[in-house]
Design a protein around this motif. Structure first.
Motif, short mmCIF file in Angstrom:
data_model
loop_
_atom_site.label_atom_id
_atom_site.label_comp_id
_atom_site.label_asym_id
_atom_site.label_seq_id
_atom_site.Cartn_x
_atom_site.Cartn_y
_atom_site.Cartn_z
N PHE A 254 6.14 -8.94 28.68
CA PHE A 254 6.85 -9.12 27.34
C PHE A 254 6.58 -10.85 26.95
CE2 PHE A 254 10.18 -12.67 25.86
CZ PHE A 254 11.08 -12.10 24.84
N ILE A 255 5.37 -11.21 27.48
CA ILE A 255 4.38 -12.81 27.49
C ILE A 255 3.77 -12.37 26.18
CG2 ILE A 255 3.12 -14.62 28.16
CD1 ILE A 255 5.07 -14.34 30.63
N LYS A 256 2.68 -11.24 26.74
CA LYS A 256 2.33 -10.93 25.41
C LYS A 256 2.59 -10.48 24.26
CE LYS A 256 -2.48 -8.05 25.87
NZ LYS A 256 -2.22 -7.43 24.28
N HIS A 257 3.80 -9.89 24.42
CA HIS A 257 4.29 -9.03 23.53
C HIS A 257 4.90 -10.19 22.23
CE1 HIS A 257 7.23 -7.16 20.63
NE2 HIS A 257 8.16 -8.84 21.10
N VAL A 258 5.37 -11.52 22.60
CA VAL A 258 5.28 -12.40 22.11
C VAL A 258 4.22 -13.20 21.51
CG1 VAL A 258 6.39 -14.98 22.47
CG2 VAL A 258 7.63 -13.34 23.41
N TYR A 259 3.31 -13.28 23.10
CA TYR A 259 1.98 -14.20 21.64
C TYR A 259 1.17 -12.77 20.57
CZ TYR A 259 -3.66 -15.20 22.23
OH TYR A 259 -4.23 -15.53 22.16
N ASP A 260 1.11 -11.59 20.41
CA ASP A 260 0.42 -10.70 19.60
C ASP A 260 1.93 -10.56 19.03
OD1 ASP A 260 -1.21 -9.94 21.29
OD2 ASP A 260 -0.77 -8.11 22.25
#
Length: 341
Positions: A254-260
């Motif tokens: 989820f953290i990476k999804h927000v970043y991407d």
């Protein structure tokens, strides 16, 4: 109108051979057509009755709130960024990380220690709830959420009662309530934090861990068991008061999804405030934001101290986060209460 219809349907007979039955039949037909004509005219002018909806248009709302986050409609900008299938919270079932997620997340680590991620997950969900949280969306639900930041613009706002009125009140890091109830409220259902920002919680608040690094998960285990982790890249609390039955962990994916998707890879990783906002978009039907941004005088500081901060500081894409948040405001996905006129 009925006279005109009668003239069309009942031309003068050439012979007087019409029976009483025929006269009555035509009279009833005339009355029916007159009534139908009136209905058509009324339908075109009345805003309340007999409204006709276009075919193949889904007018059902995704929740029972007046305005629902998930009502995408024709908003391609929001649909491109918001992926409701990405789980915001970690559990044993969804804990296996994709290779790209694991590689990106591990690259954020400051420690060179080699650890077994799978073993850590097993320990986590031996201690804490292993659940699929917030998997109950639907047209009958209206979950209202207040995301409460720590900006000095809350001072004198008198937002306390409004904040406490929400079903879910999510606070960030160390932001206190005691002594500030009139402006920030007293209710806290979730607090998103990491080891370096940890504070004691009451028995009713969910501790939501934001794991910047795998050591943060180790700290969470330690604080409820051995209490041996006292330092990460700085001193941390070896234990805190919190209800272990209410612990949650943000999913690294989820953290990476927000970043991407949301930050378009600006900065190194999302700020706690921004990821809290996107977390709220996933678990809430209506999102209202308090305590973000500068004070009325343009200063960036916390409401509980005068330490100057700035949204462009640190490893986050603060300027891009701020623009994205205001884009969500313009698209009526959130409301922002800035504390001053």
């Amino acid at each position: 109108m009925s006279i005109f219809i009668n003239k069309i349907l009942c031309p003068a007979p050439q012979k007087k051979r019409m029976t009483v039955f025929n006269r009555l039949g035509l009279r009833y037909i005339t009355m029916f057509l007159s009534f139908t004509t009136c209905i058509v005219i009324y339908t075109k002018t009345s805003p309340m009755l007999f409204s006709v909806k276009p075919e193949n248009v889904n007018t059902e709302s995704s929740c029972s709130c007046q305005s629902c986050v998930m009502d995408v409609g024709e908003d391609e900008w929001f649909a491109y960024r918001h992926n409701p299938t990405v789980p915001p919270l970690l559990n044993r079932k969804n804990s296996v990380l994709r290779r790209d997620v694991y590689k990106w997340w591990m690259a954020l680590q400051h420690s060179s220690l080699k650890v077994n991620y799978t073993e850590i997950v097993d320990q986590l969900f031996t201690l804490f709830p292993d659940e699929d949280h917030y998997s109950d969306p639907g047209p009958d639900r209206c979950r209202t959420c207040a995301v409460v930041g720590n900006s000095g613009n809350l001072i004198g706002s008198r937002y306390g009662p409004l904040i406490d009125f929400h079903d879910v009140v999510i606070r960030i890091n160390k932001g206190p309530t005691k002594g500030y109830e009139k402006d920030v409220g007293s209710k806290t259902t979730h607090r998103i934090l990491y080891p370096e920002s940890a504070v004691d919680l009451d028995n009713y608040t969910h501790l939501v861990l934001f794991p910047f690094k795998i050591q943060d998960m180790q700290w969470l285990i330690s604080t409820f068991t051995t209490r041996h982790i006292r330092r990460t890249y700085m001193p941390v609390k070896p234990t805190i008061n919190a209800n272990e039955d209410k612990v949650m962990i943000l999913h690294p994916g989820f953290i990476k999804h927000v970043y991407d998707s949301w930050l378009q890879k600006h900065g190194r990783y999302p700020s706690t405030g921004f990821i809290t906002l996107i977390f709220a978009l996933h678990i809430c039907d209506e999102v209202n934001v308090f305590g973000f941004g500068a004070s009325s005088g343009g200063a960036w500081h916390h409401y509980f101290d005068k330490t100057n901060t700035h949204f462009k500081a640190g490893p986050h894409g603060g300027d891009f986060e701020n623009k994205t948040m205001h884009e969500l405001l313009q698209r009526k996905k959130i409301s922002i209460y800035k504390g001053f006129k």
